[in-house]
Design a protein around this motif. Sequence first.
Motif, PDB file in Angstrom:
ATOM      1  N   GLY A 261      -1.075  -5.129  -9.968  1.00  0.00           N
ATOM      2  CA  GLY A 261      -0.301  -6.168  -9.279  1.00  0.00           C
ATOM      3  C   GLY A 261      -0.011  -5.801  -7.843  1.00  0.00           C
ATOM      4  O   GLY A 261      -0.174  -6.620  -6.928  1.00  0.00           O
ATOM      5  N   THR A 262       0.416  -4.565  -7.611  1.00  0.00           N
ATOM      6  CA  THR A 262       0.732  -4.112  -6.260  1.00  0.00           C
ATOM      7  C   THR A 262      -0.510  -4.104  -5.376  1.00  0.00           C
ATOM      8  O   THR A 262      -0.455  -4.520  -4.201  1.00  0.00           O
ATOM      9  CB  THR A 262       1.342  -2.698  -6.303  1.00  0.00           C
ATOM     10  OG1 THR A 262       2.512  -2.707  -7.138  1.00  0.00           O
ATOM     11  CG2 THR A 262       1.744  -2.238  -4.912  1.00  0.00           C
TER      12      THR A 262
ATOM     13  N   ILE B 246       4.862   5.732  -4.846  1.00  0.00           N
ATOM     14  CA  ILE B 246       5.690   5.643  -6.054  1.00  0.00           C
ATOM     15  C   ILE B 246       4.919   5.185  -7.295  1.00  0.00           C
ATOM     16  O   ILE B 246       5.536   4.879  -8.325  1.00  0.00           O
ATOM     17  CB  ILE B 246       6.890   4.697  -5.843  1.00  0.00           C
ATOM     18  CG1 ILE B 246       6.410   3.261  -5.609  1.00  0.00           C
ATOM     19  CG2 ILE B 246       7.762   5.167  -4.690  1.00  0.00           C
ATOM     20  CD1 ILE B 246       7.550   2.242  -5.576  1.00  0.00           C
ATOM     21  N   SER B 247       3.596   5.126  -7.229  1.00  0.00           N
ATOM     22  CA  SER B 247       2.842   4.602  -8.370  1.00  0.00           C
ATOM     23  C   SER B 247       2.703   5.606  -9.515  1.00  0.00           C
ATOM     24  O   SER B 247       2.356   5.225 -10.630  1.00  0.00           O
ATOM     25  CB  SER B 247       1.445   4.161  -7.912  1.00  0.00           C
ATOM     26  OG  SER B 247       0.700   5.266  -7.423  1.00  0.00           O
ATOM     27  N   LYS B 248       2.986   6.868  -9.242  1.00  0.00           N
ATOM     28  CA  LYS B 248       2.883   7.883 -10.301  1.00  0.00           C
ATOM     29  C   LYS B 248       3.866   7.558 -11.420  1.00  0.00           C
ATOM     30  O   LYS B 248       5.063   7.383 -11.196  1.00  0.00           O
ATOM     31  CB  LYS B 248       3.183   9.267  -9.732  1.00  0.00           C
ATOM     32  CG  LYS B 248       2.968  10.392 -10.744  1.00  0.00           C
ATOM     33  CD  LYS B 248       3.210  11.749 -10.121  1.00  0.00           C
ATOM     34  CE  LYS B 248       3.000  12.871 -11.143  1.00  0.00           C
ATOM     35  NZ  LYS B 248       3.223  14.222 -10.555  1.00  0.00           N
TER      36      LYS B 248
ATOM     37  N   LEU C   2       0.827  -1.205   0.000  1.00  0.00           N
ATOM     38  CA  LEU C   2       0.000   0.000   0.000  1.00  0.00           C
ATOM     39  C   LEU C   2       0.862   1.256   0.000  1.00  0.00           C
ATOM     40  O   LEU C   2       0.539   2.252  -0.669  1.00  0.00           O
ATOM     41  CB  LEU C   2      -0.925  -0.007   1.215  1.00  0.00           C
ATOM     42  CG  LEU C   2      -2.078  -1.012   1.185  1.00  0.00           C
ATOM     43  CD1 LEU C   2      -2.830  -1.003   2.509  1.00  0.00           C
ATOM     44  CD2 LEU C   2      -3.036  -0.708   0.035  1.00  0.00           C
ATOM     45  N   TYR C   3       1.946   1.203   0.755  1.00  0.00           N
ATOM     46  CA  TYR C   3       2.861   2.350   0.802  1.00  0.00           C
ATOM     47  C   TYR C   3       3.444   2.629  -0.583  1.00  0.00           C
ATOM     48  O   TYR C   3       3.516   3.791  -1.015  1.00  0.00           O
ATOM     49  CB  TYR C   3       3.988   2.065   1.799  1.00  0.00           C
ATOM     50  CG  TYR C   3       5.029   3.169   1.871  1.00  0.00           C
ATOM     51  CD1 TYR C   3       4.779   4.341   2.574  1.00  0.00           C
ATOM     52  CD2 TYR C   3       6.257   3.027   1.215  1.00  0.00           C
ATOM     53  CE1 TYR C   3       5.727   5.361   2.625  1.00  0.00           C
ATOM     54  CE2 TYR C   3       7.212   4.034   1.264  1.00  0.00           C
ATOM     55  CZ  TYR C   3       6.933   5.190   1.974  1.00  0.00           C
ATOM     56  OH  TYR C   3       7.870   6.200   2.026  1.00  0.00           O
ATOM     57  N   ARG C   4       3.838   1.589  -1.281  1.00  0.00           N
ATOM     58  CA  ARG C   4       4.369   1.761  -2.630  1.00  0.00           C
ATOM     59  C   ARG C   4       3.306   2.295  -3.576  1.00  0.00           C
ATOM     60  O   ARG C   4       3.579   3.140  -4.425  1.00  0.00           O
ATOM     61  CB  ARG C   4       4.906   0.421  -3.140  1.00  0.00           C
ATOM     62  CG  ARG C   4       6.238   0.020  -2.516  1.00  0.00           C
ATOM     63  CD  ARG C   4       6.652  -1.369  -2.921  1.00  0.00           C
ATOM     64  NE  ARG C   4       8.009  -1.670  -2.459  1.00  0.00           N
ATOM     65  CZ  ARG C   4       8.527  -2.885  -2.407  1.00  0.00           C
ATOM     66  NH1 ARG C   4       7.794  -3.925  -2.810  1.00  0.00           N
ATOM     67  NH2 ARG C   4       9.759  -3.072  -1.977  1.00  0.00           N
TER      68      ARG C   4
END
Length: 220
Positions: A74-75, A63-65, A57-59
């Motif tokens: 996937g994340t 950093i998903s932008k 969730l943090y990623r």
Amino acid sequence: MKTIDKVVYAVLFLICSIGLYFGLTDKEFFDTYYAQEDGLVEYGTALMLFIISLICLYRLITISKGKSITWKIGTLLFAILFLFGAGEEVSWGQRILGVESSEFFIENNAQGETNLHNMVVGETKVNKLIFSQLLMVVMVMYLIVSPILYRKKEWFKQLVNTFAVPMVKWHHTIAFLTATALVVSNPAGRTWEVYELVFGAIFILIFLAPLNNSIFKKES
């Protein structure tokens, strides 16, 4: 191998070894105290699975932008999967909160608890079929087969990276095989509780620093 990996592996080896000792010398103590229901081992497993979900969730938030939609899917799926695993491990907090099971779960759950992995369908226990046999096959494929394919097959590497699947390093595989040998050697009834704890710890290490760590970097 980082220091944190060495420390975690040393602790896991100690836990498995002590468990094996009690499993061979005093099965009742192992089942009743060491790996007891609602004990440190079980709650430790749930906590580790929950932490993995938080990492995902943090990623996803930070950093998903700029990442592809498949990377995000996937994340997110991993976050949901490990949150589900954590909830199932402690029956969604039912015993902690003292919540009674509904009539459906009392009649169809092997332990009368509000979870899916102890459900009984006909004469078949879901836990044995899916959460034991099938899950073990998946673990072997992921921890042993996939690292080989990732290094040798470009199409597999691209597929894994596209869906943000953290890839296993060889020391993760070695830790898995070592833990398996120790757990299989333990004749106690609840030895698989320790195995689940080991899985949780190894997966945290995989998700924190996978072989394909570059795909979890923020886009510039």
